[in-house]
Design an enzyme around this catalytic site. Structure first.
Site, PDB file in Angstrom:
ATOM      1  N   CYS A 132      -0.166   1.784  -1.462  1.00 25.76           N
ATOM      2  CA  CYS A 132      -0.301   1.433   0.067  1.00 25.76           C
ATOM      3  C   CYS A 132      -1.324   0.540   0.218  1.00 25.76           C
ATOM      4  CB  CYS A 132      -0.360   2.504   1.030  1.00 25.76           C
ATOM      5  SG  CYS A 132       0.450   1.991   2.529  1.00 25.76           S
TER       6      CYS A 132
ATOM      7  N   ARG B 126       5.898  -0.682  12.514  1.00 26.91           N
ATOM      8  CA  ARG B 126       5.194   0.177  11.669  1.00 26.91           C
ATOM      9  C   ARG B 126       6.235   0.714  10.838  1.00 26.91           C
ATOM     10  NH1 ARG B 126       0.065   0.906  10.967  1.00 26.91           N
ATOM     11  NH2 ARG B 126      -0.520   2.591   9.830  1.00 26.91           N
TER      12      ARG B 126
ATOM     13  N   HIS C 158       3.214   7.356  -0.551  1.00 26.63           N
ATOM     14  CA  HIS C 158       2.387   8.700  -0.620  1.00 26.63           C
ATOM     15  C   HIS C 158       3.064   9.687  -1.050  1.00 26.63           C
ATOM     16  CE1 HIS C 158      -0.359   6.000   1.498  1.00 26.63           C
ATOM     17  NE2 HIS C 158       0.469   5.817   2.551  1.00 26.63           N
TER      18      HIS C 158
HETATM   19  N1  GLN Z   1      -3.686  -0.604   6.558  1.00 26.05           N
HETATM   20  C1  GLN Z   1      -2.571  -0.831   5.747  1.00 26.05           C
HETATM   21  C2  GLN Z   1      -1.103  -1.146   6.514  1.00 26.05           C
HETATM   22  O1  GLN Z   1      -0.763  -0.469   7.572  1.00 26.05           O
HETATM   23  C3  GLN Z   1      -2.089   0.134   4.829  1.00 26.05           C
HETATM   24  C4  GLN Z   1      -1.802   1.510   5.353  1.00 26.05           C
HETATM   25  C5  GLN Z   1      -1.740   2.807   4.425  1.00 26.05           C
HETATM   26  O2  GLN Z   1      -2.287   2.597   3.386  1.00 26.05           O
HETATM   27  N2  GLN Z   1      -0.971   3.775   4.581  1.00 26.05           N
HETATM   28  O3  GLN Z   1      -0.175  -1.825   5.939  1.00 26.05           O
END
Ligand code: GLN
Length: 231
Positions: free
Chosen positions: A92, A125, A188
């Protein structure tokens, strides 16, 4: 090689989503394979060792992600290690950091340029379970995603997985990217706890030895159960 060094990068910054567990899974499975693994934690003020076998980067919120980038830009260590054949698993925020460019805290920044990918803000998101068929392993991996970045792959990288559930890189088609021993993904979990066979692949890549399947019924049953319940 009967000893490997696992370098866990910026646990205090890239540990928001539990990806630090990937180091433990690698060390645990390495032991079954007769390899002694040491986990070296590198924090913001430390210099990265050049002699690591596997380098791990996890996910983070934007502010922490930018701090990690700042520290990694101080030297060329990761690049030197990669040229030596070291393995990198970047999840990520880490995946975005090792790319060419990404969007965080309202602006574009240059990444480390180790992978031919760029990330831009998505329209929403991306949160939830993900299931992909790994192009490298040839079977299904599961994980959890939570990101706003949407990643576009350049011509020199391959996608790491073909998405059947979730968004992956943001297009709902592919997740992550691979180039040689560099693996980037949005999964993750930690990904290696959910997909222990992937840990074995990384150990194989890091040591140059091919390992027979180890018997770890709990991990295998958990992975199998995850594959079944994520639809
Ligand atoms: N900040 C980054 C995004 O929102 C990574 C998020 C994350 O590592 N879960 O894309």
């Amino acid at each position: 090689m009967s000893q490997i060094k696992i370098v866990r990068i910026h646990n205090e910054l890239l540990g928001t989503y539990g990806d630090q567990g990937n180091a433990e899974v690698l060390a645990f499975r390495a032991k079954f394979h007769g390899i002694t693994a040491s986990i070296v934690d590198i924090s913001f003020n430390d210099t990265l060792p050049t002699n690591g076998d596997i380098y791990l980067l996890g996910g983070a919120e934007d502010a922490a992600q930018l701090l990690s980038l700042e520290a990694l830009q101080r030297d060329d260590t990761l690049n030197i290690a990669i040229e030596r054949g070291a393995v990198v698993l970047a999840v990520c925020a880490g995946f975005q950091i090792i790319g060419k460019k990404f969007w965080a805290s309202g602006k574009y920044v240059d990444g480390l340029g180790l992978l031919d990918v760029t990330s831009e803000p998505g329209k929403k998101r991306f949160i939830g379970d993900v299931k992909t068929t790994s192009t490298v392993l040839g079977f299904e991996l599961t994980g959890f995603e939570n990101h706003v970045g949407q990643t576009i792959l350049g011509p020199t990288v391959e996608p790491f997985g073909k998405v059947s559930v979730g968004h992956g890189n943001g297009d709902g088609k592919y997740d992550g990217a691979v180039q040689g021993n560099i693996f980037g993904t949005y999964l993750h979990g930690p990904i290696l706890a959910r997909n222990p066979e992937f840990a074995d692949l990384l150990l194989t890549r890091a040591t140059g030895r091919k390992y027979a399947q180890i018997t770890d019924p709990l991990a295998s049953r958990y992975a199998e159960w995850r594959r079944k319940v994520i639809k």
